[in-house]
Design a protein around this motif. Structure first.
Motif, PDB file in Angstrom:
ATOM      1  N   ARG A 106      54.429  45.852  38.189  1.00 40.31           N
ATOM      2  CA  ARG A 106      54.601  45.991  36.744  1.00 40.31           C
ATOM      3  C   ARG A 106      54.538  47.452  36.337  1.00 40.31           C
ATOM      4  N   ARG A 122      50.280  33.607  32.057  1.00 37.73           N
ATOM      5  CA  ARG A 122      49.168  34.184  32.815  1.00 37.73           C
ATOM      6  C   ARG A 122      48.587  33.130  33.737  1.00 37.73           C
ATOM      7  N   SER A 150      40.736  51.648  30.521  1.00 36.41           N
ATOM      8  CA  SER A 150      39.898  50.904  31.470  1.00 36.41           C
ATOM      9  C   SER A 150      40.453  50.990  32.892  1.00 36.41           C
ATOM     10  N   ARG A 201      38.910  39.961  35.550  1.00 38.54           N
ATOM     11  CA  ARG A 201      39.902  40.916  35.075  1.00 38.54           C
ATOM     12  C   ARG A 201      39.409  41.530  33.774  1.00 38.54           C
ATOM     13  N   ASP A 202      39.587  42.847  33.644  1.00 36.00           N
ATOM     14  CA  ASP A 202      39.040  43.478  32.434  1.00 36.00           C
ATOM     15  C   ASP A 202      39.968  44.568  31.933  1.00 36.00           C
ATOM     16  N   PHE A 203      41.203  44.214  31.633  1.00 29.61           N
ATOM     17  CA  PHE A 203      42.114  45.218  31.102  1.00 29.61           C
ATOM     18  C   PHE A 203      42.505  44.836  29.690  1.00 29.61           C
ATOM     19  N   PRO A 204      41.613  45.052  28.729  1.00 34.13           N
ATOM     20  CA  PRO A 204      41.908  44.561  27.379  1.00 34.13           C
ATOM     21  C   PRO A 204      43.210  45.104  26.826  1.00 34.13           C
ATOM     22  N   MET A 211      38.731  35.714  49.433  1.00 36.24           N
ATOM     23  CA  MET A 211      37.678  36.614  48.945  1.00 36.24           C
ATOM     24  C   MET A 211      37.008  37.362  50.101  1.00 36.24           C
ATOM     25  N   VAL A 253      45.864  46.211  28.310  1.00 38.92           N
ATOM     26  CA  VAL A 253      47.045  45.697  28.989  1.00 38.92           C
ATOM     27  C   VAL A 253      47.296  44.252  28.572  1.00 38.92           C
ATOM     28  N   SER A 311      44.874  46.774  39.200  1.00 41.25           N
ATOM     29  CA  SER A 311      45.113  45.873  40.321  1.00 41.25           C
ATOM     30  C   SER A 311      46.225  44.923  39.905  1.00 41.25           C
ATOM     31  N   ARG A 345      40.399  41.013  40.813  1.00 38.33           N
ATOM     32  CA  ARG A 345      41.035  39.708  40.602  1.00 38.33           C
ATOM     33  C   ARG A 345      40.002  38.666  40.214  1.00 38.33           C
ATOM     34  N   LEU A 346      38.769  38.902  40.628  1.00 43.89           N
ATOM     35  CA  LEU A 346      37.695  37.947  40.314  1.00 43.89           C
ATOM     36  C   LEU A 346      37.387  37.973  38.824  1.00 43.89           C
ATOM     37  N   PRO A 390      39.742  30.966  43.635  1.00 47.37           N
ATOM     38  CA  PRO A 390      40.976  30.178  43.720  1.00 47.37           C
ATOM     39  C   PRO A 390      40.886  29.252  44.930  1.00 47.37           C
ATOM     40  N   TRP A 434      46.092  33.970  35.744  1.00 44.16           N
ATOM     41  CA  TRP A 434      44.669  34.283  35.872  1.00 44.16           C
ATOM     42  C   TRP A 434      44.052  34.422  34.492  1.00 44.16           C
ATOM     43  N   ASP A 456      48.950  44.223  25.325  1.00 47.58           N
ATOM     44  CA  ASP A 456      50.341  44.542  25.582  1.00 47.58           C
ATOM     45  C   ASP A 456      51.144  43.266  25.850  1.00 47.58           C
ATOM     46  N   VAL A 457      50.527  42.423  26.673  1.00 49.33           N
ATOM     47  CA  VAL A 457      51.197  41.189  27.072  1.00 49.33           C
ATOM     48  C   VAL A 457      51.424  40.309  25.853  1.00 49.33           C
TER      49      VAL A 457
END
Lengths: 196, 338
Positions: B129, A183, B92, A164-167, B173, A169, B124, A161-162, A192, A185, A172-173
């Protein structure tokens, strides 16, 4: 005559029993020696682990047992010597003890993530991002070894969550914009802290 | 609203005109079209893949999913081993952890296989979804012909592991604590060592009993006790020592037989105790010498009949022979029929 024969048979049986007992004695003694050697090695390892836990900076051989390597790596991690700890954890992962290896990766992930968080608290974003990425890789390695490792799942979730690295996905969005909500985030790391 | 209706109508019109154009094209080139269709179609339709899917919901970060695909092949068709997926990083957030196929792809082709693929998802989720594991093409060879058989895609729903913002305050955190290095448990090895020690001790005890080693032999092996006594005094070359040795051996024979043993009874005794039979000649010499010593010409004559050194040696041989005797016979309780 038959008496002599039965006697020699009895003598043969006695010799067989004697030989069998002698073999059992020797075998059990050999086992005892092996166990003794193992116990001595374990006791030595435990002494090293206790000394490291007590804060003595003991060096550890490359061929040390997995537990000793974990103890040494943890000693280095809590002292923020992560670049020394990392190769030890890699070595630990090759020892063939999945439980210890998973613990090593998890602790390393924790140490990296804690360092990243302390950077972020001082708003130093650039040094924090690679630490978060390394922490994620470490947690993934731990979870690959033990998919039921809940603490690793939790901390990996914090790291993910710190940064995010899902290119794919995210792409897709973009393709179905009306389905996805806005979004919340971004790709930027940050703590946060609630609304301003 | 109106705008969207209009655009939908426009699209319908467009689609219809394309379909008409397609039909015209097909009419004009009907032979070629049929041929192309035939070529595109596989020789037989029997080969198929059926996915035995796991549950499609409730996954969190780090969970594994095992997809099992049942592959049924035409007779003569073969699965190309090179087209099997390899464990790898799929994307990924998705790893293919392991791939197994049963029965193994070997020299003997089978008609049906089960392909087991274990994936691990590292997505995560912030809200539930749906994610997709992509399809995987398998190559089937039937002689020269090749066709592709696809393991279908699988969609599953991932869920968040924890709250987006902690509802009771606290640091979002906050990490779960480290695993502290622990000392190795000694218990199992201790137990094994104790067990080996107990087995060694018991077997050694059994061995000592069987061999008649001291202190397990005391009193129960009279000839061995006599031999020890005689060995102890063998340095004394006196007539008294010789006399005592004779007496000691007599007492031992008496104890062994369970009755007073005279030279005349030796034959019966040696039948009862066959272990001593090989020494018959020397035992008879001993009894002869003893008769000479006590009832005849005296000790010097007896010593010439059976020298002291021979007496000592004989006592040792008798003790060794005695070990071969069953214990019951030593106590003289067995009246064995010859």
């Amino acid at each position: 005559m038959s008496h002599t024969r039965s006697f020699s048979r009895a003598r043969f049986a006695r010799r067989a029993v004697t030989a069998l007992l002698a073999i059992v004695v020797l075998g059990a003694l050999a086992c005892l020696i092996v166990q003794g050697v193992r116990l001595a090695a374990l006791a030595r390892d435990n002494a090293t682990i206790a000394a490291l836990a007590a804060g003595r900076d003991l060096p550890v051989a490359v061929d040390a047992s997995a537990r000793v390597l974990l103890a040494r790596a943890h000693f280095l991690m809590v002292r923020d010597r992560l670049d020394e700890a990392h190769p030890l954890v890699e070595l630990l992962a090759r020892k063939g003890d999945p439980a210890q290896a998973a613990a090593g990766w998890y602790d390393l992930g924790n140490a990296r993530l804690a360092r990243a968080l302390s950077h972020l608290e001082r708003t130093q974003i650039d040094p924090a991002v690679p630490q978060v990425r390394l922490a994620k890789a470490a947690y993934r390695a731990a979870l690959t070894l033990d998919p039921q490792f809940w603490d690793a799942k939790y901390n990996l979730d914090v790291a993910l969550r710190l940064v995010r690295d899902f290119p794919e996905v995210e792409r897709d969005v973009k393709e179905e914009p009306q389905e996805a909500p806005k979004r919340v985030w971004t790709d930027l790391p940050g703590l946060p802290k609630g609304l301003p | 609203m109106r705008c969207s209706t209009i655009s939908r109508a426009a699209r319908l019109v467009l689609r219809a005109s394309f379909a008409r154009a397609g039909a015209r094209f097909a009419q004009r080139h009907s032979t070629a079209f049929a041929l192309a269709l035939l070529l595109a179609m596989p020789a037989a339709e029997a080969s198929e893949v059926q996915l035995q899917a796991p549950r499609a919901f409730g996954y969190v970060v780090g969970d594994t999913l095992t997809l099992e695909a049942d592959i049924r092949l035409d007779p003569g068709a073969r699965l190309d081993p090179a087209s099997l997926p390899q464990p790898r990083k799929v994307s990924s957030w998705l790893d293919l952890v392991s791939v197994e196929i049963t029965p193994p792809l070997g020299a003997v082709p089978a008609g049906a296989y089960r392909l087991r693929m274990t994936y691990q998802s590292f997505f995560s989720a912030l809200e539930p979804r749906s994610l997709e594991i992509p399809p995987w093409p398998l190559t089937i060879r039937d002689g020269e012909a090749r066709r592709t058989l696809s393991v279908p895609a699988f969609r599953f729903v991932v869920s968040p592991l924890r709250e987006l913002v902690p509802s009771h305050g606290g640091n979002p955190m906050a990490l779960q604590p480290d695993i502290l290095p622990a000392p190795a448990p000694l218990g199992p090895d201790m137990k094994k060592a104790g067990l080996s020690a107990a087995v060694a001790a018991l077997a050694a005890l059994g061995l000592a009993l069987a061999q008649g080693w001291r202190p397990f032999a005391s009193g129960r092996r009279p000839l061995a006790a006599a031999a020890r006594e005689i060995q102890r005094r063998r340095a004394e070359e006196t007539p008294q020592a010789y006399r005592d040795a004779l007496v000691t051996l007599h007492r031992a024979f008496d104890a062994s037989a369970g009755r007073r043993l005279l030279k005349e009874d030796l034959g019966a005794f040696l039948e009862e105790a066959p272990a001593l039979a090989p020494e018959r000649e020397d035992i008879e010499r001993l009894f002869g010498a003893s008769r000479t010593a006590f009832f005849g010409a005296g000790i010097p004559a007896a010593r010439s009949e059976l020298p002291y050194a021979d007496l000592v040696a004989l006592s040792g041989r008798l003790a060794r022979a005695e070990r071969q005797m069953p214990r019951a016979a030593l106590q003289g309780t067995v009246e064995e029929a010859p």
